[in-house]
Design a protein around this motif. Structure first.
Motif, PDB file in Angstrom:
ATOM      1  N   TRP A 147       6.552  51.760  30.298  1.00 51.36           N
ATOM      2  CA  TRP A 147       7.037  52.168  31.605  1.00 51.36           C
ATOM      3  C   TRP A 147       6.819  53.672  31.790  1.00 51.36           C
ATOM      4  O   TRP A 147       6.914  54.452  30.842  1.00 51.36           O
ATOM      5  CB  TRP A 147       8.524  51.842  31.743  1.00 51.36           C
ATOM      6  CG  TRP A 147       8.831  50.382  31.884  1.00 51.36           C
ATOM      7  CD1 TRP A 147       8.014  49.336  31.573  1.00 51.36           C
ATOM      8  CD2 TRP A 147      10.051  49.814  32.354  1.00 51.36           C
ATOM      9  NE1 TRP A 147       8.646  48.144  31.821  1.00 51.36           N
ATOM     10  CE2 TRP A 147       9.896  48.408  32.296  1.00 51.36           C
ATOM     11  CE3 TRP A 147      11.256  50.340  32.800  1.00 51.36           C
ATOM     12  CZ2 TRP A 147      10.913  47.532  32.684  1.00 51.36           C
ATOM     13  CZ3 TRP A 147      12.271  49.477  33.184  1.00 51.36           C
ATOM     14  CH2 TRP A 147      12.091  48.089  33.143  1.00 51.36           C
ATOM     15  N   SER A 192      15.124  48.048  36.887  1.00 53.19           N
ATOM     16  CA  SER A 192      13.738  48.023  37.368  1.00 53.19           C
ATOM     17  C   SER A 192      13.068  49.356  37.074  1.00 53.19           C
ATOM     18  O   SER A 192      13.708  50.407  37.049  1.00 53.19           O
ATOM     19  CB  SER A 192      13.693  47.752  38.870  1.00 53.19           C
ATOM     20  OG  SER A 192      14.199  46.466  39.171  1.00 53.19           O
ATOM     21  N   SER A 246       8.374  53.047  40.845  1.00 60.04           N
ATOM     22  CA  SER A 246       6.992  53.211  41.283  1.00 60.04           C
ATOM     23  C   SER A 246       6.631  54.695  41.325  1.00 60.04           C
ATOM     24  O   SER A 246       7.429  55.540  41.758  1.00 60.04           O
ATOM     25  CB  SER A 246       6.801  52.590  42.668  1.00 60.04           C
ATOM     26  OG  SER A 246       5.514  52.889  43.173  1.00 60.04           O
ATOM     27  N   LEU A 284       4.066  55.837  43.085  1.00 60.60           N
ATOM     28  CA  LEU A 284       3.206  56.053  44.247  1.00 60.60           C
ATOM     29  C   LEU A 284       3.987  56.449  45.488  1.00 60.60           C
ATOM     30  O   LEU A 284       5.078  55.944  45.741  1.00 60.60           O
ATOM     31  CB  LEU A 284       2.410  54.783  44.545  1.00 60.60           C
ATOM     32  CG  LEU A 284       1.540  54.212  43.417  1.00 60.60           C
ATOM     33  CD1 LEU A 284       0.753  53.024  43.924  1.00 60.60           C
ATOM     34  CD2 LEU A 284       0.642  55.263  42.808  1.00 60.60           C
ATOM     35  N   HIS A 295      -2.977  52.671  37.783  1.00 56.33           N
ATOM     36  CA  HIS A 295      -3.334  52.509  39.187  1.00 56.33           C
ATOM     37  C   HIS A 295      -4.349  53.588  39.574  1.00 56.33           C
ATOM     38  O   HIS A 295      -4.309  54.711  39.036  1.00 56.33           O
ATOM     39  CB  HIS A 295      -2.071  52.622  40.057  1.00 56.33           C
ATOM     40  CG  HIS A 295      -2.281  52.259  41.484  1.00 56.33           C
ATOM     41  ND1 HIS A 295      -2.790  53.155  42.412  1.00 56.33           N
ATOM     42  CD2 HIS A 295      -2.057  51.107  42.161  1.00 56.33           C
ATOM     43  CE1 HIS A 295      -2.868  52.565  43.585  1.00 56.33           C
ATOM     44  NE2 HIS A 295      -2.425  51.316  43.469  1.00 56.33           N
ATOM     45  N   TYR A 339       1.205  50.535  38.679  1.00 56.34           N
ATOM     46  CA  TYR A 339       1.724  51.675  39.433  1.00 56.34           C
ATOM     47  C   TYR A 339       3.078  52.136  38.916  1.00 56.34           C
ATOM     48  O   TYR A 339       3.562  53.188  39.302  1.00 56.34           O
ATOM     49  CB  TYR A 339       1.830  51.330  40.924  1.00 56.34           C
ATOM     50  CG  TYR A 339       2.669  50.104  41.197  1.00 56.34           C
ATOM     51  CD1 TYR A 339       4.028  50.228  41.456  1.00 56.34           C
ATOM     52  CD2 TYR A 339       2.109  48.839  41.185  1.00 56.34           C
ATOM     53  CE1 TYR A 339       4.804  49.118  41.693  1.00 56.34           C
ATOM     54  CE2 TYR A 339       2.871  47.724  41.428  1.00 56.34           C
ATOM     55  CZ  TYR A 339       4.217  47.860  41.679  1.00 56.34           C
ATOM     56  OH  TYR A 339       4.983  46.748  41.898  1.00 56.34           O
ATOM     57  N   TYR A 340       3.727  51.343  38.035  1.00 53.10           N
ATOM     58  CA  TYR A 340       5.012  51.749  37.453  1.00 53.10           C
ATOM     59  C   TYR A 340       4.955  51.780  35.930  1.00 53.10           C
ATOM     60  O   TYR A 340       5.928  52.119  35.276  1.00 53.10           O
ATOM     61  CB  TYR A 340       6.139  50.810  37.911  1.00 53.10           C
ATOM     62  CG  TYR A 340       5.981  49.381  37.439  1.00 53.10           C
ATOM     63  CD1 TYR A 340       6.510  48.968  36.227  1.00 53.10           C
ATOM     64  CD2 TYR A 340       5.304  48.434  38.207  1.00 53.10           C
ATOM     65  CE1 TYR A 340       6.363  47.665  35.780  1.00 53.10           C
ATOM     66  CE2 TYR A 340       5.160  47.136  37.785  1.00 53.10           C
ATOM     67  CZ  TYR A 340       5.680  46.750  36.563  1.00 53.10           C
ATOM     68  OH  TYR A 340       5.531  45.457  36.140  1.00 53.10           O
ATOM     69  N   GLY A 390       8.783  45.322  37.893  1.00 56.61           N
ATOM     70  CA  GLY A 390       8.423  46.178  39.008  1.00 56.61           C
ATOM     71  C   GLY A 390       9.600  46.437  39.925  1.00 56.61           C
ATOM     72  O   GLY A 390      10.537  45.632  40.011  1.00 56.61           O
ATOM     73  N   ASP A 406       8.631  48.122  45.947  1.00 54.09           N
ATOM     74  CA  ASP A 406       7.516  48.824  45.328  1.00 54.09           C
ATOM     75  C   ASP A 406       6.450  49.181  46.354  1.00 54.09           C
ATOM     76  O   ASP A 406       6.535  48.839  47.522  1.00 54.09           O
ATOM     77  CB  ASP A 406       6.908  47.963  44.210  1.00 54.09           C
ATOM     78  CG  ASP A 406       6.500  46.590  44.722  1.00 54.09           C
ATOM     79  OD1 ASP A 406       6.360  46.432  45.944  1.00 54.09           O
ATOM     80  OD2 ASP A 406       6.318  45.677  43.893  1.00 54.09           O
ATOM     81  N   THR A 416       2.825  48.424  46.480  1.00 55.21           N
ATOM     82  CA  THR A 416       1.782  47.636  45.836  1.00 55.21           C
ATOM     83  C   THR A 416       0.507  47.661  46.654  1.00 55.21           C
ATOM     84  O   THR A 416       0.343  48.465  47.574  1.00 55.21           O
ATOM     85  CB  THR A 416       2.266  46.186  45.668  1.00 55.21           C
ATOM     86  OG1 THR A 416       2.553  45.655  46.954  1.00 55.21           O
ATOM     87  CG2 THR A 416       3.501  46.124  44.803  1.00 55.21           C
ATOM     88  N   ALA A 428       0.922  49.820  49.938  1.00 56.54           N
ATOM     89  CA  ALA A 428       0.792  51.140  49.328  1.00 56.54           C
ATOM     90  C   ALA A 428       0.680  52.247  50.367  1.00 56.54           C
ATOM     91  O   ALA A 428       1.245  53.319  50.202  1.00 56.54           O
ATOM     92  CB  ALA A 428      -0.431  51.170  48.419  1.00 56.54           C
TER      93      ALA A 428
END
Length: 441
Positions: A227, A245, A248, A250, A284, A312-313, A412, A416, A418, A422
């Motif tokens: 992570w 969790s 993210s 991003l 990512h 992305y995470y 995730g 998020d 995604t 995104a």
């Protein structure tokens, strides 16, 4: 003359009576009863010694024929009426069956056709139910996305500089080389004050193989997810490890969020990529872009960092085939260069959200028939050695489909960023103000 006739009658009558009596005696005595002197002697000897072995009775002597009459005339048997013979019941003729043609398949019996075929279990049902490793020499078998793991070793759930997440999945297993690398990364990155500690996600199942959820790879014990969320400075509870969790990294499809992304993530990924046994690190495309921008002059490690969907995470560590894993399939080497040029631009285009099609007045076309689902991997699709890995140590795999469901929470984040969400949503169009109604007053 009368007197002479009477005398003749008296003489002939007694003679006729006597001759008739003799003929009657001959008729009453069968020929077989006349044995001759030899038979009489044998019977006398048998009477004297009952216990003695009596020789077989000799054949009866032929009776001498009378000189005058010869053989007596044979009596004619009464005519027998011919009776039609009763025909015997015919035996059933054996059924003649033609030899089956070699190239023509026989039609299955209706009852056999009605029987349901035994389902072929998916490989994820076989490997996803095993709770213990294969007691064999440690080796990775097959390809990262089509193989299994022998002699797997678990990463302890807590260690100096790491904590394992989602314990209910039982996916903290790997080849001993992978476990040693994660322990080294946690030790060195915390000692150098680069990172507070690792939150380790999925590695592999005890015997590798396809997973019930989440991954196509991670099958040979050479992959691990780390992570990008820093480890807290306390020991997490089991409940927290199931419900917590990841965060993210991003802000949108092409940029990281500076609120959560920083120098710590850059140093952590750089150190992992510097290990010689690490072949690839998957992130990512937006994270790859951020690494390219902050790498400075030392850029050799960037070639191992490969952009890919998702990730992305967390980042994905993959090591090469270890020694002794002769049936492990190697990956091709990574391309030369840092990968921050045209390749990265192509990946950023791939993950960018697609513009919505314009609304037309035409009626929508009928949706195309969905493609059939991709067939699941079975044991026959995996390397032959995976059969021995599956049954090693007396493990009895299931024979009927089992309900193998991953009920744990996805790692995730719930909200998020995604592939489809995104990029930031375009600002809403300003509605034109409606014209003011004229007052009637």
């Amino acid at each position: 003359m009368a007197v002479a006739r009477r005398v003749v009658t008296w003489l002939i009558l007694p003679m006729a009576i006597l001759s008739g009596y003799a003929a009657a005696q001959d008729a009453a005595t069968p020929e077989a009863a006349w044995q001759g002197p030899a038979a009489a002697a044998a019977e006398a000897a048998a009477a004297k010694a009952k216990d003695a072995i009596v020789p077989p009775t000799p054949k009866a002597a032929e009776r001498p024929q009378a000189k005058s009459g010869g053989n007596p005339p044979e009596e004619k048997a009464a005519p027998v009426k011919a009776v039609a013979p009763v025909p015997a019941a015919k035996a059933p003729e054996p059924a003649v069956t033609a030899a089956p043609k070699p190239d023509v398949k026989a039609k299955p019996d209706a009852k056999e056709a009605e029987k349901p075929k035994k389902p072929v279990l998916a490989a994820k049902q076989l490997f996803g139910t095993v709770k213990t490793p294969a007691p064999m020499a440690a080796r990775a078998v097959g390809w990262y996305a089509k193989g299994c793991l022998a002699g797997g070793k678990p990463l302890t759930v807590d260690g100096p500089g790491w904590q394992v997440m989602r314990l209910s999945r039982n996916r903290n297993w790997g080849h001993p080389d992978l476990v040693a690398l994660l322990e080294r990364l946690a030790r060195e990155t915390t000692q150098h004050k680069e990172w507070p500690g690792l939150l380790v996600g999925d590695m592999s199942q005890p015997r590798g193989g396809p997973m019930t959820s989440g991954h196509a790879s991670h099958q040979v014990g050479l992959d691990a997810d780390i992570w990008l969320t820093p480890m807290p400075d306390r020991k997490l509870t089991k409940r927290e490890r199931e419900d917590m969790s990841a965060v993210s990294m991003l802000a949108n499809a092409g940029s990281v969020d500076p609120k959560v992304w920083g120098d710590g993530q850059v140093k952590l990924i750089k150190r992992a990529a510097s290990y010689s046994s690490v072949e690839r690190i998957l992130v990512h495309p937006a994270i790859k872009k951020a690494l390219c921008e902050s790498a400075g002059t030392d850029r050799t490690w960037l070639s191992k960092v490969r952009p890919y969907f998702g990730h992305y995470y967390h980042f994905h560590i993959r090591i090469g085939c270890p020694k002794g894993s002769n049936n492990c399939q190697h990956q091709p080497p990574v391309p030369t260069g840092d990968g921050c040029d045209a390749e990265l631009k192509d990946w950023l285009k791939k993950v960018a959200p697609k513009p919505k099609p314009p609304v037309t007045a035409q009626p929508p076309e009928k949706p195309a028939k969905p493609a059939p689902p991709k067939p699941q991997l079975t044991l026959a699709d995996l390397p032959q050695d995976c059969r021995a890995v599956l049954t090693a140590g007396g493990n009895a795999p299931p024979t009927v489909p089992a309900d193998v469901v991953d009920s744990s929470k996805d790692a995730g984040p719930e909200k998020d960023v995604t592939l489809s969400t995104a990029a930031p949503e375009p600002p809403p169009e300003k509605k034109k103000a409606a014209p003011a109604k004229k007052s009637t007053q």
